[in-house]
Motif scaffolding. Structure first.
Motif, PDB file in Angstrom:
ATOM      1  N   THR A 191      36.146  14.063  22.408  1.00 50.14           N
ATOM      2  CA  THR A 191      36.833  12.924  21.383  1.00 50.14           C
ATOM      3  C   THR A 191      35.947  11.985  20.993  1.00 50.14           C
ATOM      4  OG1 THR A 191      38.973  13.681  22.246  1.00 50.14           O
ATOM      5  CG2 THR A 191      38.878  11.631  20.674  1.00 50.14           C
ATOM      6  N   THR A 192      35.592  11.671  19.619  1.00 51.30           N
ATOM      7  CA  THR A 192      34.806  10.299  19.329  1.00 51.30           C
ATOM      8  C   THR A 192      35.810   9.324  18.848  1.00 51.30           C
ATOM      9  OG1 THR A 192      34.243  11.571  17.234  1.00 51.30           O
ATOM     10  CG2 THR A 192      32.791  11.731  18.910  1.00 51.30           C
ATOM     11  N   ARG A 240      28.005  13.320  14.996  1.00 50.83           N
ATOM     12  CA  ARG A 240      28.784  14.260  15.844  1.00 50.83           C
ATOM     13  C   ARG A 240      27.771  15.559  15.796  1.00 50.83           C
ATOM     14  NH1 ARG A 240      34.402  14.400  12.691  1.00 50.83           N
ATOM     15  NH2 ARG A 240      33.278  13.089  11.166  1.00 50.83           N
ATOM     16  N   GLU A 241      26.602  15.569  14.836  1.00 53.10           N
ATOM     17  CA  GLU A 241      25.813  16.642  14.640  1.00 53.10           C
ATOM     18  C   GLU A 241      24.885  16.449  16.017  1.00 53.10           C
ATOM     19  OE1 GLU A 241      25.827  13.772  13.288  1.00 53.10           O
ATOM     20  OE2 GLU A 241      24.169  13.633  11.818  1.00 53.10           O
ATOM     21  N   THR A 279      27.777   8.816  25.791  1.00 51.89           N
ATOM     22  CA  THR A 279      28.310   8.023  25.119  1.00 51.89           C
ATOM     23  C   THR A 279      28.213   6.620  25.442  1.00 51.89           C
ATOM     24  OG1 THR A 279      30.351   7.974  26.169  1.00 51.89           O
ATOM     25  CG2 THR A 279      30.235   9.596  24.757  1.00 51.89           C
ATOM     26  N   ASP A 322      27.972  11.587  11.081  1.00 50.39           N
ATOM     27  CA  ASP A 322      28.450  10.392  11.825  1.00 50.39           C
ATOM     28  C   ASP A 322      28.156  10.575  13.465  1.00 50.39           C
ATOM     29  OD1 ASP A 322      29.841   9.179   9.675  1.00 50.39           O
ATOM     30  OD2 ASP A 322      31.447  10.503   9.880  1.00 50.39           O
ATOM     31  N   HIS A 358      30.315  21.943   6.290  1.00 49.69           N
ATOM     32  CA  HIS A 358      31.462  20.934   6.878  1.00 49.69           C
ATOM     33  C   HIS A 358      32.478  21.024   5.979  1.00 49.69           C
ATOM     34  CE1 HIS A 358      33.245  17.614   8.547  1.00 49.69           C
ATOM     35  NE2 HIS A 358      33.005  16.933   7.480  1.00 49.69           N
ATOM     36  N   LEU A 384      26.100  15.486  19.101  1.00 50.74           N
ATOM     37  CA  LEU A 384      26.933  15.815  20.133  1.00 50.74           C
ATOM     38  C   LEU A 384      27.135  17.409  20.139  1.00 50.74           C
ATOM     39  CD1 LEU A 384      29.953  13.336  19.598  1.00 50.74           C
ATOM     40  CD2 LEU A 384      28.419  13.361  21.539  1.00 50.74           C
ATOM     41  N   TRP A 391      37.217  17.329  19.101  1.00 53.42           N
ATOM     42  CA  TRP A 391      36.470  18.766  18.983  1.00 53.42           C
ATOM     43  C   TRP A 391      37.308  19.861  19.380  1.00 53.42           C
ATOM     44  CZ3 TRP A 391      33.193  21.236  16.300  1.00 53.42           C
ATOM     45  CH2 TRP A 391      32.629  22.683  16.840  1.00 53.42           C
ATOM     46  N   PHE A 412      37.107  19.752  14.053  1.00 46.64           N
ATOM     47  CA  PHE A 412      37.805  18.509  14.707  1.00 46.64           C
ATOM     48  C   PHE A 412      39.028  18.051  14.296  1.00 46.64           C
ATOM     49  CE2 PHE A 412      33.024  18.258  14.799  1.00 46.64           C
ATOM     50  CZ  PHE A 412      32.833  17.205  16.168  1.00 46.64           C
TER      51      PHE A 412
END
Length: 359
Positions: free
Chosen positions: A322-323, A284-285, A350, A282, A260, A287, A233, A216
């Motif tokens: 993108t988050t 993202r895992e 999302t 957060d 990570h 996603l 990402w 990221f």
């Protein structure tokens, strides 16, 4: 009786409850969750479709690996795998895995990754690039040779909690006094401030090889607090620096399970600033579990079961997203999402929502 997968957990976390536990269940394995928050885990897993005989939750001091070993022996349980996704429990988990001859991480590396001072010392011994650093024990005086500005953080901290940029001795003294009033027995780590953008590297390893899955590009708030605002990402920065970042993580010794890692790209090149020897969090895992062709949670469980690392499928894995994080200016509440956006191209959902001020 089929040997269970044992998951060590501290606080109840969605990654375990909604990610790793279902992934283990999909493999037909009995699951034993050992935690010091058993009541909370039982409450949150009460509605799980997993049958009671397939999911056991046991109270134990998970920070003490000998207590975990005694608990498993006392229950007549011999695990086929031992796993944790907690920052705090990687060392204990590695010791328990070794005790039952399960695949696992080197507990010494887990300790070095969690303790930021031990990490810096190991990097120094290995000749890896890194900043000036020094440990301050509780209520110690500020050293006279500090190369301001410096970043002060808890030695065993997590993420950006209690991290502060200090420009001079007055700011550092004020930070230390405030921190030790709240946490009087914790040591602090001082590091020379590194200028440059932040990016991450997400890796998987089977003990023989280490694979870069992606990374990221991270946007941070202005100092002194370093709050993450957005993460892209497979952004251009993480792509360009992936090989150099992977070489540093491998040189540190990381080679098993998920990891990570975070880097700052300085004028001299990428510098490894943090190793979290667990999955990225957060949300993202989740996603990544949807985005990556081979999933995320099951791939990690497979490594702890002794399976070899499979080749990534780069054509699809190189997709980008993108988050963003909404930063509330004060005490705010988050109501139900106003709408849901389905991004079918990468299979990621999302949420769009508004924030309302708390009265």
């Amino acid at each position: 009786m089929q040997r269970p997968i044992v998951i060590l957990a501290h606080v109840a976390h969605p990654a375990i409850l909604e990610g790793f536990v279902p992934a283990a269940h999909q493999r037909g394995l009995p699951i034993v969750v050992i935690t010091d928050h058993a009541q909370e885990h039982r409450r949150l897993l009460a509605t799980s479709p997993i049958l009671a005989q397939q999911l056991q939750i046991i109270e134990c001091d998970v920070f003490n690996p000998l207590a975990v070993i005694e608990t498993l022996n006392g229950q007549g349980l011999r695990p086929v795998a031992v796993f944790s996704n907690s920052d705090h429990l990687q060392t204990a988990t590695a010791i328990v895995a070794e005790a039952f001859e399960c695949p696992g991480k080197d507990w010494r590396l887990c300790y070095a990754a969690k303790n930021k001072a031990a990490m810096r010392e190991r990097m120094q011994r290995l000749g890896l690039p890194g900043p000036w650093f020094q440990v301050l024990t509780s209520h110690a005086g500020v050293p006279t040779d500090v190369p301001f500005p410096v970043v002060a953080k808890p030695r065993e901290g997590v993420a950006s909690l209690d991290v502060r940029l200090c420009h001079d001795a007055a700011e550092l003294n004020a930070y230390c006094e405030s921190f030790w009033q709240q946490q009087p027995d914790r040591a602090l780590l001082l590091e020379a401030y590194l200028e440059g953008p932040l990016f991450t590297l997400e890796t998987l390893g089977d003990g023989r090889s280490l694979q870069a899955i992606g990374g990221f590009d991270v946007s941070l708030s202005a100092p002194p607090h370093f709050v993450e605002l957005a993460a892209r990402w497979n952004g251009p920065l993480s792509r360009a620096q992936r090989a150099a970042a992977l070489a540093q993580v491998a040189a540190f010794g990381v080679n098993f399970g998920v990891c990570h890692s975070e880097f700052i790209l300085t004028a001299q090149g990428p510098v490894l600033v943090e190793i979290n020897y667990r999955s990225i969090g957060d949300g993202r895992e989740f996603l990544l579990d949807r985005l990556l062709p081979q999933g995320w949670f099951d791939r990690i469980i497979a490594l702890h079961l002794g399976e070899a690392l499979s080749d990534a499928q780069p054509a699809q894995a190189e997709a980008a997203f993108t988050t963003w994080w909404l930063i509330a200016p004060g005490a705010w509440t988050r109501p139900a999402p106003a709408s849901t956006l389905n991004v079918k191209a990468i299979g990621v959902t999302t949420e769009q929502c508004t924030l309302a001020a708390t009265p």
